[in-house]
Design an enzyme around this catalytic site. Structure first.
Site, PDB file in Angstrom:
ATOM      1  N   HIS A  68      76.807  72.176  82.182  1.00  0.00           N
ATOM      2  CA  HIS A  68      77.184  70.806  81.786  1.00  0.00           C
ATOM      3  C   HIS A  68      78.697  70.624  81.772  1.00  0.00           C
ATOM      4  O   HIS A  68      79.422  71.514  81.326  1.00  0.00           O
ATOM      5  CB  HIS A  68      76.620  70.476  80.399  1.00  0.00           C
ATOM      6  CG  HIS A  68      75.140  70.252  80.435  1.00  0.00           C
ATOM      7  ND1 HIS A  68      74.251  71.280  80.587  1.00  0.00           N
ATOM      8  CD2 HIS A  68      74.406  69.123  80.381  1.00  0.00           C
ATOM      9  CE1 HIS A  68      73.021  70.790  80.617  1.00  0.00           C
ATOM     10  NE2 HIS A  68      73.086  69.496  80.503  1.00  0.00           N
ATOM     11  N   PRO A  69      79.134  69.472  82.252  1.00  0.00           N
ATOM     12  CA  PRO A  69      80.574  69.201  82.227  1.00  0.00           C
ATOM     13  C   PRO A  69      81.034  68.882  80.803  1.00  0.00           C
ATOM     14  O   PRO A  69      80.251  68.402  79.981  1.00  0.00           O
ATOM     15  CB  PRO A  69      80.695  67.948  83.103  1.00  0.00           C
ATOM     16  CG  PRO A  69      79.375  67.246  82.925  1.00  0.00           C
ATOM     17  CD  PRO A  69      78.355  68.340  82.760  1.00  0.00           C
ATOM     18  N   SER A  85      75.792  62.333  85.399  1.00  0.00           N
ATOM     19  CA  SER A  85      76.813  62.599  84.380  1.00  0.00           C
ATOM     20  C   SER A  85      77.836  61.478  84.309  1.00  0.00           C
ATOM     21  O   SER A  85      78.301  61.113  83.221  1.00  0.00           O
ATOM     22  CB  SER A  85      77.525  63.920  84.673  1.00  0.00           C
ATOM     23  OG  SER A  85      76.660  64.990  84.441  1.00  0.00           O
ATOM     24  N   GLU A  88      76.259  58.749  82.343  1.00  0.00           N
ATOM     25  CA  GLU A  88      76.085  59.111  80.937  1.00  0.00           C
ATOM     26  C   GLU A  88      77.415  59.040  80.182  1.00  0.00           C
ATOM     27  O   GLU A  88      77.488  58.494  79.071  1.00  0.00           O
ATOM     28  CB  GLU A  88      75.476  60.520  80.857  1.00  0.00           C
ATOM     29  CG  GLU A  88      74.013  60.516  81.263  1.00  0.00           C
ATOM     30  CD  GLU A  88      73.452  61.862  81.683  1.00  0.00           C
ATOM     31  OE1 GLU A  88      72.320  61.893  82.146  1.00  0.00           O
ATOM     32  OE2 GLU A  88      74.164  62.874  81.548  1.00  0.00           O
ATOM     33  N   GLN A  89      78.459  59.542  80.799  1.00  0.00           N
ATOM     34  CA  GLN A  89      79.756  59.525  80.124  1.00  0.00           C
ATOM     35  C   GLN A  89      80.279  58.086  80.005  1.00  0.00           C
ATOM     36  O   GLN A  89      80.846  57.705  78.980  1.00  0.00           O
ATOM     37  CB  GLN A  89      80.751  60.421  80.868  1.00  0.00           C
ATOM     38  CG  GLN A  89      80.274  61.882  80.923  1.00  0.00           C
ATOM     39  CD  GLN A  89      81.377  62.913  80.736  1.00  0.00           C
ATOM     40  OE1 GLN A  89      82.470  62.611  80.279  1.00  0.00           O
ATOM     41  NE2 GLN A  89      81.073  64.159  81.064  1.00  0.00           N
ATOM     42  N   PHE A 120      80.494  71.807  74.484  1.00  0.00           N
ATOM     43  CA  PHE A 120      79.796  70.984  73.484  1.00  0.00           C
ATOM     44  C   PHE A 120      78.810  70.064  74.200  1.00  0.00           C
ATOM     45  O   PHE A 120      79.197  69.320  75.105  1.00  0.00           O
ATOM     46  CB  PHE A 120      80.829  70.141  72.734  1.00  0.00           C
ATOM     47  CG  PHE A 120      80.238  69.150  71.782  1.00  0.00           C
ATOM     48  CD1 PHE A 120      79.731  69.559  70.562  1.00  0.00           C
ATOM     49  CD2 PHE A 120      80.176  67.797  72.115  1.00  0.00           C
ATOM     50  CE1 PHE A 120      79.186  68.642  69.669  1.00  0.00           C
ATOM     51  CE2 PHE A 120      79.629  66.879  71.228  1.00  0.00           C
ATOM     52  CZ  PHE A 120      79.134  67.305  70.012  1.00  0.00           C
ATOM     53  N   ILE A 121      77.548  70.095  73.774  1.00  0.00           N
ATOM     54  CA  ILE A 121      76.537  69.233  74.403  1.00  0.00           C
ATOM     55  C   ILE A 121      75.993  68.263  73.369  1.00  0.00           C
ATOM     56  O   ILE A 121      75.520  68.670  72.300  1.00  0.00           O
ATOM     57  CB  ILE A 121      75.346  70.054  74.968  1.00  0.00           C
ATOM     58  CG1 ILE A 121      75.809  71.201  75.856  1.00  0.00           C
ATOM     59  CG2 ILE A 121      74.398  69.119  75.730  1.00  0.00           C
ATOM     60  CD1 ILE A 121      76.372  70.821  77.174  1.00  0.00           C
TER      61      ILE A 121
HETATM   62  N1  GUN Z   1      77.924  67.211  78.347  1.00  0.00           N
HETATM   63  C1  GUN Z   1      77.784  66.883  77.080  1.00  0.00           C
HETATM   64  N2  GUN Z   1      76.947  65.839  76.940  1.00  0.00           N
HETATM   65  C2  GUN Z   1      76.537  65.508  78.144  1.00  0.00           C
HETATM   66  C3  GUN Z   1      75.639  64.508  78.638  1.00  0.00           C
HETATM   67  O1  GUN Z   1      75.053  63.694  77.934  1.00  0.00           O
HETATM   68  N3  GUN Z   1      75.486  64.488  79.953  1.00  0.00           N
HETATM   69  C4  GUN Z   1      76.110  65.377  80.770  1.00  0.00           C
HETATM   70  N4  GUN Z   1      75.863  65.312  82.049  1.00  0.00           N
HETATM   71  N5  GUN Z   1      76.932  66.310  80.344  1.00  0.00           N
HETATM   72  C5  GUN Z   1      77.132  66.381  79.032  1.00  0.00           C
END
Ligand code: GUN
Length: 171
Positions: A68-69, A85, A88-89, A120-121
Site C-alpha cells: 500500500h502507498p 488508490s 481513494e486518496q 499506516f493503513i
Molecule cells: N494506504 C492507506 N490507506 C489506503 C487506502 O485507503 N487506499 C490505498 N490504496 N492505500 C492506502
C-alpha cells in the site's frame, strides 16, 4: 458484462484478472479464492477473499500491507498511484493539502514506518483527512501486533468498497 453469475463462471486466470486489484498489488488473494466458487452474493465473495488473506502466512500478509502507498506520500505526489488508490486518496481530500498538512502527513508517515516497518493503513474512503491525521496520531503508540491486525482490517474495508464499485459498475 460482469455479474456475480458470470464471475462464478470465469476460469481462474480471468477471475484473477477481474478481481486482482481488490487487494493492492496482490492478485494472489483473488487467485487463491477462486477454488471456493460459486459465491452466493457479494458478501460471500468478500468473506472468502478475506479468509484467503487471513489464512496466508504472516510474511505474505506483511507484503500485502507493504504494497500500500503512503497516504499523501511520495507516490501520490508524483501521480504514481494505481487508479483505485488515486480515487481513494482524493476522496479523503489528500490531493488538496496545504503545505503544512502535507508536512504533517510526511512526519507521521515517517514516524509510523520507522516504528512498525510497514505503512499506516486506514480505509481512506471512510475517513476525511482530519480523521486520518487523528487516527495516525492515536495509533502511533500502539503495539506492532495491534497495528498489524488493524492494517488487515482496514484492507478488508478497502477491498469491500472496491468490490462494490466493480459490481455496481457491471451488474
Ligand atoms: N494506504 C492507506 N490507506 C489506503 C487506502 O485507503 N487506499 C490505498 N490504496 N492505500 C492506502
Amino acid at each position: 458484462m460482469l455479474t456475480l453469475d458470470s464471475l462464478n463462471a470465469l476460469d481462474r486466470a480471468a477471475f484473477t484478472a477481474a478481481l486482482g486489484h481488490l487487494f493492492e498489488h496482490s492478485p494472489w488473494v483473488a487467485d487463491e479464492t477462486w477454488p471456493r466458487r460459486p459465491f452466493r452474493d457479494a458478501a460471500h465473495l468478500h468473506a472468502e477473499l478475506c479468509a484467503t488473506m487471513r489464512s496466508a502466512a504472516p510474511a505474505r500478509q506483511l507484503a500485502l500491507i507493504r504494497a500500500h502507498p503512503d497516504l499523501a506520500g511520495r507516490l501520490a505526489q508524483h501521480n504514481a498511484l494505481t487508479a483505485e488508490s488515486t480515487r481513494e486518496q482524493a476522496s479523503a481530500g489528500l490531493n488538496r493539502l496545504t503545505d503544512a498538512e502535507l508536512a504533517e502527513f510526511q512526519r507521521l508517515n515517517t514516524a509510523y514506518l520507522a516504528r512498525f516497518g510497514f505503512p499506516f493503513i486506514i480505509c481512506a474512503r471512510l475517513n476525511a483527512k482530519s480523521a486520518i491525521l487523528a487516527a495516525m496520531t492515536a495509533r502511533l503508540p500502539q503495539t506492532p501486533a495491534y497495528e498489524f491486525t488493524s492494517a488487515l482490517g482496514e484492507i478488508e474495508k478497502i477491498a469491500h468498497l472496491r468490490l462494490n464499485d466493480l459490481l455496481e459498475k457491471t451488474l
